[in-house]
Write an enzyme that holds these catalytic residues in place. Structure first.
Site, mmCIF file in Angstrom:
data_model
loop_
_atom_site.group_PDB
_atom_site.id
_atom_site.type_symbol
_atom_site.label_atom_id
_atom_site.label_comp_id
_atom_site.label_asym_id
_atom_site.label_seq_id
_atom_site.Cartn_x
_atom_site.Cartn_y
_atom_site.Cartn_z
ATOM 1 N N HIS A 225 -26.945 -14.666 14.931
ATOM 2 C CA HIS A 225 -26.062 -13.340 14.574
ATOM 3 C C HIS A 225 -26.241 -13.192 13.173
ATOM 4 C CE1 HIS A 225 -22.096 -16.118 13.661
ATOM 5 N NE2 HIS A 225 -22.631 -15.647 12.650
ATOM 6 N N GLU B 57 -23.371 -10.519 17.439
ATOM 7 C CA GLU B 57 -23.714 -11.672 18.328
ATOM 8 C C GLU B 57 -24.695 -11.394 19.276
ATOM 9 O OE1 GLU B 57 -22.484 -14.374 17.522
ATOM 10 O OE2 GLU B 57 -20.145 -14.422 17.638
ATOM 11 N N ASN C 282 -26.608 -18.968 16.295
ATOM 12 C CA ASN C 282 -27.310 -18.392 17.568
ATOM 13 C C ASN C 282 -28.086 -17.038 17.097
ATOM 14 O OD1 ASN C 282 -24.951 -16.643 16.531
ATOM 15 N ND2 ASN C 282 -23.738 -16.717 18.390
ATOM 16 N N ASP D 260 -18.137 -8.104 7.335
ATOM 17 C CA ASP D 260 -17.161 -7.935 8.458
ATOM 18 C C ASP D 260 -15.714 -8.785 8.026
ATOM 19 O OD1 ASP D 260 -18.152 -10.403 7.719
ATOM 20 O OD2 ASP D 260 -19.501 -10.798 9.346
#
Ligand code: F6R
Length: 239
Positions: free
Chosen positions: A137, A142, A135, A67
């Protein structure tokens, strides 16, 4: 899924670093999918040290990063391009033409994502290194209502912004990124995930014991046939 639990991040770095060094020595033109963030830093240190000591060469290795932030100059110290050069590439003999990133400054991000997916498809990732967000990801995929296939532009969640904004002392943290999709990550022949610290314990418990759901993207790894997970005791505390 194989799970390995260590006392600390340093030991994880040595174990995962060795895994990569052995894989590169076995296949010198290996294709690696790489992650940024704190989790892989000790691994990169190990690989760089082995490279400096002549124990491995990255001259034919190809890399594809997961990313990159949107609208952050490549030269910014917080771009993932800078991170990878600072933490790994600059300390090895890897060739600049063999390292690949999504271009977060591309005018047409859709086109950029399709181009990256075509390159990934053609190259075929042998080993994908992953961290995991608090979370759940992976990359910057996400929590969502569906799993992504290819690369795309994502709006970062508050949880991700909170976890990463400490690095942005000069400029505000970008709120968008380009990320490889879950579908592309799952195409890697082997996946190696590192998680360190208490704040990762929920995501790791969901990965190992939870349902496979895009609400916790890392849970998809349950469907991959060759996943190794490297944890410290804190990240493994809810298993
Ligand atoms: C980074 C990436 C992210 C991180 C995750 C964990 O390229 O893709 O998914 O792996 O946010 O970050 P750290 O390791 O800093 O806790």
């Amino acid at each position: 899924m194989k799970i390995f639990i260590f006392d600390n991040a340093h030991q994880i770095g040595n174990a995962v670093g060795k895994l990569f060094v052995d894989a590169i020595n076995e296949k010198p033109d290996i294709v690696l999918g790489l992650a940024t963030g704190a989790s892989p830093v000790p691994t990169y240190k190990y690989i760089a040290k082995q490279c400096a000591g002549g124990k491995v060469s990255l001259k034919d290795v190809k890399t594809y990063n997961l990313d990159e932030y949107v609208n952050l100059p490549k030269s910014d110290k917080n771009s993932y391009y800078s991170f990878m050069h600072h933490e790994l590439f600059d300390h090895t003999d890897i060739k600049e033409k063999n390292v690949h990133f999504l271009n977060g400054n591309a005018r047409d991000t859709e086109k950029e994502c399709r181009k990256y997916d075509e390159m990934l498809e053609k190259a075929g990732v042998d080993i994908q290194l992953l961290g995991v967000g608090r979370n759940g990801h992976i990359g910057f995929n996400e929590p969502s209502i569906c799993f992504s296939k290819g690369s795309f532009k994502v709006k970062l969640t508050q949880s991700t912004i909170n976890a990463n904004k400490k690095y942005f002392d000069e400029n505000p943290m970008p709120t968008e990124a380009l990320t490889m999709g879950v579908g592309s990550i799952m195409k890697a022949k082997k996946i190696v995930l590192i998680a360190v610290g208490n704040e990762k314990a929920d995501a790791i418990a969901a990965l190992v014991h939870g349902d496979v759901t895009p609400v916790c993207p890392v849970s998809i790894l349950q469907f991959h046939h060759d996943v190794e997970i490297y944890l410290d005791k804190a990240a493994a505390s809810l298993l």
